[in-house]
Design an enzyme around this catalytic site. Structure first.
Site, PDB file in Angstrom:
ATOM      1  N   HIS A 103       0.823  -1.206   0.000  1.00  0.00           N
ATOM      2  CA  HIS A 103       0.000   0.000   0.000  1.00  0.00           C
ATOM      3  C   HIS A 103       0.852   1.248   0.000  1.00  0.00           C
ATOM      4  CE1 HIS A 103      -4.236  -0.339   0.034  1.00  0.00           C
ATOM      5  NE2 HIS A 103      -4.187  -1.424   0.776  1.00  0.00           N
TER       6      HIS A 103
ATOM      7  N   LEU B 184       3.926   1.643  -0.927  1.00  0.00           N
ATOM      8  CA  LEU B 184       4.689   1.868  -2.152  1.00  0.00           C
ATOM      9  C   LEU B 184       3.792   2.408  -3.258  1.00  0.00           C
ATOM     10  CD1 LEU B 184       7.075  -1.202  -2.237  1.00  0.00           C
ATOM     11  CD2 LEU B 184       7.743   1.186  -2.212  1.00  0.00           C
TER      12      LEU B 184
ATOM     13  N   ASN C 210      10.237  12.779  14.255  1.00  0.00           N
ATOM     14  CA  ASN C 210       8.798  12.647  14.426  1.00  0.00           C
ATOM     15  C   ASN C 210       8.269  13.790  15.297  1.00  0.00           C
ATOM     16  OD1 ASN C 210       6.507  10.720  13.915  1.00  0.00           O
ATOM     17  ND2 ASN C 210       6.362  10.947  16.133  1.00  0.00           N
TER      18      ASN C 210
ATOM     19  N   GLY D 266       5.857  11.441   6.533  1.00  0.00           N
ATOM     20  CA  GLY D 266       6.528  10.206   6.966  1.00  0.00           C
ATOM     21  C   GLY D 266       5.952   8.984   6.284  1.00  0.00           C
TER      22      GLY D 266
END
Lengths: 231, 464
Positions: free
Chosen positions: B251, B253, B368, B426
């Site tokens: 998914h 990619l 993050n 991200g």
């Protein structure tokens, strides 16, 4: 004639941007929504002639958005599904999506699918060609208004379902191949392993009910396709 | 019934049949000897005793016989009685009735060997005889223990012990058959159910469990069954994880691929504007490269870290490195924010591990934090050293929106994206990699929402 307005619903902002640019260049007017809730609201506002809906979205998924749209509207919906994810595809078609495009797809392919659906939904509307009404048993179709009646009561059909029933009714009593049905209803040849037609037909069957002897109004003819029972 | 059952069955069977036949044969042989002895030995010794007694009487007289008989009566020997012509016993003992009662009866009833008349020089005559029960002369009626066959008191062959005892052997063999079958079944049955479970597992069915089939059995086989169950459960967990990861990867990619295709489509549509599309295509390919890189890091972690990469890692250096890189990125980006590190407590503290992996883990957490912190906000890194527990604690706090409490654990799973994370850049792998690295170093990582808003991620690592 004003440009046709398309609603794109996807959480990938960058992709949305590019598709919007592409489709605008192709002559469509494009509205975008970056999450399902906004997408549902925009689709139900009635300003768009077609909705392109991504199935994979956080929070509310495209499937859920589709079922909300279908509760109140018959606007044609084209789903963007992940390749190989048959479950999403079939559930989507059962919920009343008109067709699907596997993602990732080229924008050209997307534009072609959009056009195919629009052509079929808009062609008959307002045109004076063809018969005003087709009758077969309890079924009455009014292709010009894209309206259907069953035993005198209005049938609630998506535009793909209408096209399928239209093709079957014109050939009532004779089998119609899945390829023909696909060309007529989806505007494209049937791909291998494509179960779209079967899913759409089973939705129509549910809406028509059964013959007195318990058989379905639409019969499966092995290796030939489907056939509307002629009384 | 499988081969194992039959092998067990036959071996046990053979052992038991051999035992039964062997023991029977031994007993039979022994009793044949005893019986043969019984035919002559007691009679023989009786004759000897009488002979001795009569010789003593004749040669040495009554007094000597009295002494001899008194001696004998203390020994476990057959009683020898001596009656004078008046019917009086020489030692005054009562004479058993069946032993003859009087001399004349004894004379008639017994053969020459058990009764002996001894004339004395003075003309008197003594009658010597023995207690028959103890003398055991030939022709003794049956009913005496040592003469019975091994078949039991009522065995029809007991009378003639020289014939081989068939019934007890057949009985023994039948009993062995049943016992061998039961024992073989008891051993073979759990092994068969184990085999079935292994076959199912080999076909990919890891839901099969055999612990229940073992009932309350408690032995090595039952343990083996429970071990199998544990193994299957663990394998299933791992496989489910891998399957999910693969699904998520495909998914993940697809998103950059979809953007690539859209960019290519745009370039074709507007050849004049191709330069902008080319930039996009380049950006997307870099993104995909990063994603693949992170995936590889994750799978390396899953396969177990390179064990040979143990080195001493200076924490102050590590944190400063990461903060410098992050500050560089923040400066380059459009949203300025303050990155602060308070790590004096970590001065001179080092841990054992893989410096590159630890760098990557900390970098992911700090990035993050920076990603969710609004422009102008702070990212705060605090280091503490707990000398008692021999561990260090690194807390990375941001001023972002925080995470829904129910998702505090899930954010460390691959490709998990919080419901509040939207349109971010991200891949959803950073924190998953961080957790793998920290856990591979024997530490732990967890997230909590700060009271003042924002997320705090705490990393604990054992010190060297």
């Amino acid at each position: 004639m004003t440009a046709t307005k398309i609603l794109l619903v996807d959480d990938d902002v960058e992709l949305l941007d590019m598709l919007k640019t592409y489709l605008e260049r192709e002559g469509f007017e494009v509205a975008v929504a970056t999450d399902a809730e906004a997408g549902v609201a925009a689709a139900l506002s009635g300003s768009c002639q077609l909705v392109v809906l991504d199935v994979m979205m956080p929070r509310m998924t495209g499937i859920e958005a589709l079922s909300r749209i279908r509760m109140a509207s018959r606007v044609p919906v084209l789903m963007l599904t992940a390749k190989g994810d048959d479950a999403d595809r079939i559930v989507g078609l059962e919920l009343g999506a008109d067709d699907y495009v596997p993602k990732p797809c080229t924008p050209r392919e997307l534009a072609a699918r959009v056009r195919a659906i629009l052509r079929r939904t808009q062609a008959a509307e307002g045109s004076e060609e063809g018969p005003a009404a087709i009758e077969s048993g309890p079924l009455k179709l009014f292709p010009r208004q894209r309206r259907a009646e069953w035993e005198g009561k209005a049938l609630d059909l998506t535009s793909t379902e209408f096209n399928l029933l239209d093709a079957l009714a014109r050939n009532a009593g004779r089998p119609v191949s899945k390829d023909q049905l696909s060309e007529h209803a989806l505007g494209r040849p049937l791909a291998r392993f494509d179960r779209s037609i079967d899913v759409h037909v089973s939705s129509i069957r549910r809406k028509l009910g059964t013959l007195p002897d318990g058989r379905s109004w639409i019969q499966t003819v092995v290796r030939q396709g489907y056939q509307l029972v002629k009384e | 019934m499988g081969r194992l059952f039959w092998k067990f069955f036959f071996v046990l069977m053979l052992a038991q049949v051999t035992t039964v036949v062997g023991v029977s044969t031994a007993i039979w042989l022994r009793h044949r000897n005893v019986a043969a002895q019984a035919e002559w030995a007691p009679g023989h010794s009786a004759a000897r005793l009488l002979e001795t007694a009569s010789t003593t009487l004749q040669r040495d007289g009554e007094a000597a016989l009295r002494i001899l008989l008194e001696d004998w009566s203390r020994e476990p020997l057959p009683r020898v009685y001596a009656l004078d012509s008046n019917g009086r016993e020489i030692l005054g003992r009562p004479v058993p009735r069946h032993a003859g009662g009087d001399a004349s009866m004894a004379d008639e009833a017994a053969g020459p060997r058990s009764v002996r008349r001894v004339p004395l020089a003075d003309g008197r005559t003594y009658t010597l005889f023995m207690d028959e029960r103890e003398a055991g002369p030939p022709g003794t009626p049956p009913g005496r223990g040592e003469l019975r066959g091994p078949g039991g008191p009522d065995g029809p062959r007991g009378r003639t012990p020289s014939i081989f005892p068939i019934e007890p052997i057949v009985g023994g063999v039948l009993a062995s058959l049943v016992v061998a079958a039961l024992l073989a079944w008891y051993v073979a049955k759990p092994i068969r159910s184990l085999r079935g479970a292994f076959a199912a597992a080999a076909h990919g069915d890891l839901d099969v469990r055999i612990g229940d089939g073992m009932g309350r059995r408690r032995d090595e086989l039952a343990d083996l069954g429970r071990d199998f169950d544990r193994t299957a459960a663990q394998l299933k967990l791992l496989m489910d994880g891998q399957r999910r990861l693969l699904h998520d990867v495909s998914h993940e990619l697809r998103s950059p691929l979809a953007r690539l295709q859209a960019a290519v489509g745009l370039a074709r549509q507007q050849p004049g504007n191709a330069e902008a599309s080319m930039d996009r295509i380049e950006r997307e390919s870099v993104r995909m490269d990063k994603l693949v890189d992170e995936l590889l890091a994750l799978s390396r972690m899953e396969a177990g870290m390179g064990a040979g990469h143990e080195e001493s890692v200076d924490l102050t250096e590590l944190v400063n490195d990461v903060m410098r890189d992050a500050a560089f990125e923040v400066d380059a980006s459009s949203s300025p924010m303050a990155l602060e590190a308070d790590i004096d407590a970590l001065d001179g503290v080092s841990i054992k591990g893989n410096a590159e992996m630890l760098h990557r883990a900390l970098e992911n957490v700090v990035r993050n934090a920076a990603r969710y912190t609004p422009p102008g906000g702070h990212v705060h890194v605090v280091g503490k050293h707990d000398a008692v527990k021999r561990e260090i604690r690194l807390t990375i706090a941001d001023e972002g929106p925080g995470v829904v409490v129910a998702e505090l654990e899930s954010i460390f799973e691959p490709f998990y994206r919080g419901t509040q994370a939207q349109g971010t850049r991200g891949h959803g792998l950073g924190l998953a990699i961080a957790r793998r690295v920290v856990e591979a170093h024997g530490g732990s990582i967890r997230a909590s929402n700060r009271a003042s808003g924002g997320l705090a991620v705490e990393i604990r690592l054992p010190t060297a």
